[in-house]
Design a protein around this motif. Structure first.
Motif, short mmCIF file in Angstrom:
data_model
loop_
_atom_site.label_atom_id
_atom_site.label_comp_id
_atom_site.label_asym_id
_atom_site.label_seq_id
_atom_site.Cartn_x
_atom_site.Cartn_y
_atom_site.Cartn_z
N ILE A 10 26.50 -31.19 -45.32
CA ILE A 10 27.09 -32.35 -44.63
C ILE A 10 26.14 -33.55 -44.62
O ILE A 10 26.54 -34.65 -45.01
N THR A 41 32.47 -34.01 -47.66
CA THR A 41 31.93 -34.93 -46.67
C THR A 41 31.79 -36.32 -47.27
O THR A 41 32.13 -37.32 -46.64
N LEU A 88 34.66 -35.55 -40.10
CA LEU A 88 34.56 -34.10 -39.92
C LEU A 88 35.92 -33.41 -39.89
O LEU A 88 36.01 -32.22 -40.18
N VAL A 90 36.68 -32.10 -43.15
CA VAL A 90 35.59 -31.20 -43.56
C VAL A 90 35.71 -29.85 -42.86
O VAL A 90 35.50 -28.80 -43.47
#
Lengths: 325, 321
Positions: free
Chosen positions: A106, A212, A248, A251
């Motif tokens: 990330i 990401t 996020l 993700v």
């Protein structure tokens, strides 16, 4: 409600595939020594392998629905108890691999998005394509060759050195050795974890980094990022609090979906590193034609994958206020 | 001293087909307590020039200017850190699309509180109280409950009120409103404009109101700047601009207002389109569409004189001089 077709599908698939493989458990145990045909027939009758396949399958389904996964033909232990003994080792490895992939993937994706179009970005994206398409068995062998054999930095296989005995209190070696107050055992456990974690975590890491990056690129163009900058916030705060928080959401979905693939990868990784987990166990059950273990193990892993996906859906609603009630 | 002073501002974007000047030689002065209207078509560089003043133009844009000064601070030479202390505190901006300008992941009260915390506008224990106070000030009913709402739970008008609350949270001296009512219903438009003007009077802020709605300008602004294709073409006091426009573009814009075309068979329009990256004329940018254009207009770019960028400014009767 999808659980019913999934259950039937998974058991039917594992049942069919293992019966397509020549040989049955009894032949597999007999090996090359040979056995008298009458004795073979008697044993087959005893275990029910002389029944028509559909009957065997229905019997198995009925048994499973009653909560009985059966007994391993090899160890005579129940499938359930074997699974419980071995599963912590797999969770430990999978958890470390996911953690490794998240903690490195990330941030790399975020930096690549912030520096889009630079050599760092191109280099990272190139590396991530390589990483995502890495064959696990080859990658595992190369890592062993370089770091274990070449440099001698890490052990080749197992969870902990034979020198140490750790009371299996929780089944998670990291936790158990922590409470055993044995520093050497802890160190040994960690050094045994490093290579399998890297090998199993490489594909998810590459995927998380790419996901990401693209999610961040999309979010950084949003109006609310401009609003955050117009407030006079620092670049770090805009990136982490405003952009990453939104990025996020997709993700996390990818992280959740990668758990299924990760357990598949765990089977290979565990075999390479002789890691005593369920992946290793299932591979052995195929070689021994241990039908109850194979079918039960596959079913339990399928249930876990479903459970994780459910958990991700719930986490998704925590992260994304728009789908909250 | 002027609150905001801009001389010869240019903003360029690197595109695949070369550099594009979105803003070209814009001058602007905003005094404290003044309402300045900035009008122009979409793509005329109104928003971009104001974003440049706020320091919100990122890669691949490039900002240059002879003077870019806010309240005596040279914005061209300050460090990013110092600039962040001004932006959001002394100079604030609200945007066109309230529904997408708020972060969907956080409650609106939290987002207002963030602005207060970033500039230490009030003591920590007073932040929550101040948030409620601000929401009340911008006319949001039941503010203590609304503070916990997420942007998607509110209407566009309510969200724009939240944006305004956020912008005035630190009592800025200059507020830039970038088409604050474009995305809203007509009735809500009126409410938001009234709110902005009220707040401007209460706080004595300088207000830059970017719009393409001449009606909005007539009602609120004391002075108007007209932009065309990245250039400022005319500036005047509002009354003067509406009664005796000097630039043919301004005159054509005013002629195109439906309320001025009563009794005519067809609504007058301006033929052609704004020049893009490929078809910028050598001389005056408006010359291809101007009904008074001469050979000189096509060849030679005019420089602003007495607030008008034109070789043949119009006289009181609307005829070219």
């Amino acid at each position: 409600m999808l659980i019913v077709p999934t259950f039937i599908g998974v058991t039917l698939l594992s049942f069919t595939l293992i019966h397509l493989v020549p040989g049955d458990p009894i032949e597999a145990r007999v090996g090359e020594r040979g056995i008298a045909p009458e004795r073979l027939a008697a044993l087959r009758h005893e275990f029910g392998y002389d029944q028509p396949l559909w009957k065997q399958f229905v019997d198995y389904e009925v048994q499973v629905v009653h909560g009985d996964l059966g007994v391993s033909l090899v160890t005579r232990q129940t499938v359930w108890s074997e699974f419980l003994t071995l599963f912590p080792a797999t969770i430990e490895l999978a958890f470390c691999a996911i953690g490794f992939a998240v903690l490195i993937g990330i941030p790399l994706g975020v930096v690549a998005a912030l520096r889009r179009g630079t050599p760092f970005d191109y280099g990272l994206m190139g590396a991530s394509v390589t990483g995502a398409s890495m064959p696990i068995f080859w990658w595992g062998l190369m890592m062993i060759l370089v770091f274990s054999v070449g440099f001698g930095w890490t052990p080749v296989s197992g969870r902990v050195s034979d020198m140490y005995f750790v009371e299996p209190w929780s089944g998670f070696m990291l936790i158990d050795c922590w409470f055993s107050d044995d520093e050497g055992a802890c160190r040994s456990t960690l050094s045994h974890l490093i290579l399998p974690t890297i090998v199993l975590g490489t594909i998810p890491l590459a995927n998380f980094a790419r996901m990401t990056r693209s999610a961040m690129l999309e979010v950084l163009g949003e109006d609310y990022i401009r609003t955050a900058r117009a407030k006079g916030l620092s670049g770090m705060r805009v990136t982490v609090v405003h952009a990453l928080r939104n990025a996020l959401i997709p993700v996390v979905t990818v992280i959740g979906l990668s758990v299924g693939g990760l357990l598949g990868g765990a089977i290979l990784t565990e075999t390479i590193f002789a890691w005593p987990g369920v992946g290793h166990w299932i591979i052995e059950s195929i070689q021994r034609r241990d039908y109850p273990v194979l079918q039960g193990g596959t079913l339990l892993i399928a249930i876990i994958v479903i459970g994780v996906n459910l958990g991700v859906d719930m986490l998704y609603s925590v992260l994304n206020p728009r789908i909250r009630r | 001293m002027a609150l905001l002073e801009i001389r010869n501002l240019a903003v360029e974007f690197a595109t695949a087909r070369g550099r594009f000047r979105a803003v070209d030689g814009v001058d602007m002065t905003v005094e404290a307590g003044e309402v300045l209207g900035v009008v122009g078509e979409s793509g005329s560089g109104k928003s971009v020039s104001m974003l440049a003043a706020m320091g919100l133009i990122g890669w691949p844009g490039k900002v240059t200017a002879d003077v870019l000064r806010f309240d005596g601070t040279d914005l061209l030479s300050v460090s990013p850190r110092q600039r962040r202390k001004l932006v959001g505190k002394d100079m604030a901006m609200i945007f066109q699309e309230p529904m997408t300008s708020l972060n969907p992941c956080y409650p609106v009260g939290w987002q207002i509180a963030e602005a207060l915390r970033a500039h230490h506008a009030v003591p920590k224990e007073r932040v929550q109280h101040r948030v409620i106070e601000l929401l009340e000030q911008v006319g949001i009913p039941d503010p203590s409950r609304r503070a916990g709402n997420f942007p998607h739970q509110m209407s566009g008008g309510m969200n724009q009120r939240v944006m305004i609350a956020m912008a005035i949270a630190c009592k800025p001296r200059l507020l830039i409103a970038d088409e604050p009512t474009t995305a809203l219903d007509v009735t809500i438009q009126k409410q938001i404009l009234d709110l902005l003007v009220d707040l401007q009077r209460q706080h004595g802020m300088g207000l830059v109101l970017i719009t393409h709605d001449m009606g909005v300008v007539a009602e609120t602004a004391g002075r108007v700047q007209v932009m065309y294709a990245g250039q400022m073409v005319e500036q005047q006091a509002t009354d003067g601009l509406f009664n005796t426009p000097r630039h043919p573009y301004t005159a054509a814009l005013l002629d195109a207002l439906p309320e001025r075309a009563i009794g005519r068979h067809r609504l007058p329009t301006i033929p052609g389109t704004v020049p893009g990256i490929d078809d910028r004329p050598a001389g005056c940018l408006f010359s291809p569409r101007c009904k008074f254009a001469t050979a000189r207009c096509a060849a030679e770019a005019p420089v602003p004189q007495a607030g008008v960028r034109c070789h043949t400014p119009l006289d009181d009767a609307g005829a070219p001089r």
